[in-house]
Design an enzyme around this catalytic site. Structure first.
Site, PDB file in Angstrom:
ATOM      1  N   THR A  14     -43.513  -7.963  40.257  1.00  0.00           N
ATOM      2  CA  THR A  14     -44.001  -9.333  40.436  1.00  0.00           C
ATOM      3  C   THR A  14     -43.842  -9.832  41.868  1.00  0.00           C
ATOM      4  O   THR A  14     -43.111  -9.258  42.675  1.00  0.00           O
ATOM      5  CB  THR A  14     -43.265 -10.292  39.488  1.00  0.00           C
ATOM      6  OG1 THR A  14     -41.879 -10.334  39.836  1.00  0.00           O
ATOM      7  CG2 THR A  14     -43.406  -9.857  38.044  1.00  0.00           C
ATOM      8  N   ASP A  15     -44.513 -10.937  42.137  1.00  0.00           N
ATOM      9  CA  ASP A  15     -44.368 -11.618  43.426  1.00  0.00           C
ATOM     10  C   ASP A  15     -43.295 -12.693  43.303  1.00  0.00           C
ATOM     11  O   ASP A  15     -42.591 -12.764  42.284  1.00  0.00           O
ATOM     12  CB  ASP A  15     -45.717 -12.190  43.883  1.00  0.00           C
ATOM     13  CG  ASP A  15     -46.303 -13.211  42.921  1.00  0.00           C
ATOM     14  OD1 ASP A  15     -45.562 -13.765  42.069  1.00  0.00           O
ATOM     15  OD2 ASP A  15     -47.515 -13.467  43.013  1.00  0.00           O
ATOM     16  N   ALA A  16     -43.185 -13.547  44.281  1.00  0.00           N
ATOM     17  CA  ALA A  16     -42.144 -14.573  44.286  1.00  0.00           C
ATOM     18  C   ALA A  16     -42.280 -15.553  43.116  1.00  0.00           C
ATOM     19  O   ALA A  16     -41.299 -16.158  42.692  1.00  0.00           O
ATOM     20  CB  ALA A  16     -42.176 -15.346  45.607  1.00  0.00           C
ATOM     21  N   VAL A  19     -45.247 -13.495  38.954  1.00  0.00           N
ATOM     22  CA  VAL A  19     -46.562 -13.086  38.461  1.00  0.00           C
ATOM     23  C   VAL A  19     -46.796 -11.671  38.981  1.00  0.00           C
ATOM     24  O   VAL A  19     -46.453 -11.355  40.122  1.00  0.00           O
ATOM     25  CB  VAL A  19     -47.661 -14.043  38.971  1.00  0.00           C
ATOM     26  CG1 VAL A  19     -49.047 -13.536  38.647  1.00  0.00           C
ATOM     27  CG2 VAL A  19     -47.448 -15.446  38.392  1.00  0.00           C
TER      28      VAL A  19
END
Length: 129
Positions: A14-16, A19
Site C-alpha cells: 500500500t501507499d501512505a 490503498v
C-alpha cells in the site's frame, strides 16, 4: 475453466493512505499467471526455458481500476484464457474483493526463445493450456 489465486494485502503493498499502489495489481496478476502456467503445464518457468527454450513475455496489457483495494483486504485473481496459439496467449485477469470486481485486465503474452526471438510453443504444451 477459470483459475483462481488468493492474495492478501499487506502493508508493503500500500501507499501512505493504505490503498494498494497501482503497480502492485500487475504483481498480483503476474503471480496468478505463473501459478496458472505451473498448474496447466506441470512445469516451472525455468523448466520451460531449459527443456523447450520457451519464455512467456508480456506483449501488451490493458487494465481498468474500478475500486481500490486496501490494507488487509483479501482478494481473488481470476484468470481466464481467452485465446491461444503457438506464439501467443491472451488472458483476462480480473481481481475481485468480496465477490465484487475491482480491477479488470487483458494481457497478451508472446512466446519467445532465450535469445528473444519469437518461437512456437510445442503442440504437446499448447494442448495442455
Amino acid at each position: 475453466m477459470d483459475h483462481k489465486f488468493k492474495v492478501r494485502i499487506y502493508y508493503e503493498d500500500t501507499d501512505a493512505g493504505q490503498v494498494v499502489f497501482y503497480a502492485n495489481y500487475f504483481k498480483f496478476t503476474e503471480r496468478a499467471r505463473t501459478e496458472l502456467i505451473y498448474e496447466k503445464l506441470k512445469l516451472k518457468h525455468l523448466e520451460l526455458k531449459e527443456k523447450f527454450d520457451v519464455i512467456f513475455v508480456v506483449k501488451s496489457l490493458s487494465c481498468k481500476y474500478i475500486v481500490p483495494a486496501k490494507f488487509e483486504d483479501d482478494l481473488l485473481v481470476v484468470s481466464k484464457i481467452l485465446d491461444k496459439n503457438p506464439v501467443r496467449l491472451t488472458l483476462e485477469q480480473n481481481i475481485e474483493k468480496a465477490d465484487k470486481l475491482i480491477f479488470k485486465s487483458t494481457i497478451e503474452l508472446a512466446v519467445v526463445s532465450s535469445k528473444g526471438k519469437i518461437t512456437k510453443l510445442p503442440d504437446e504444451l499448447l494442448s495442455l493450456i
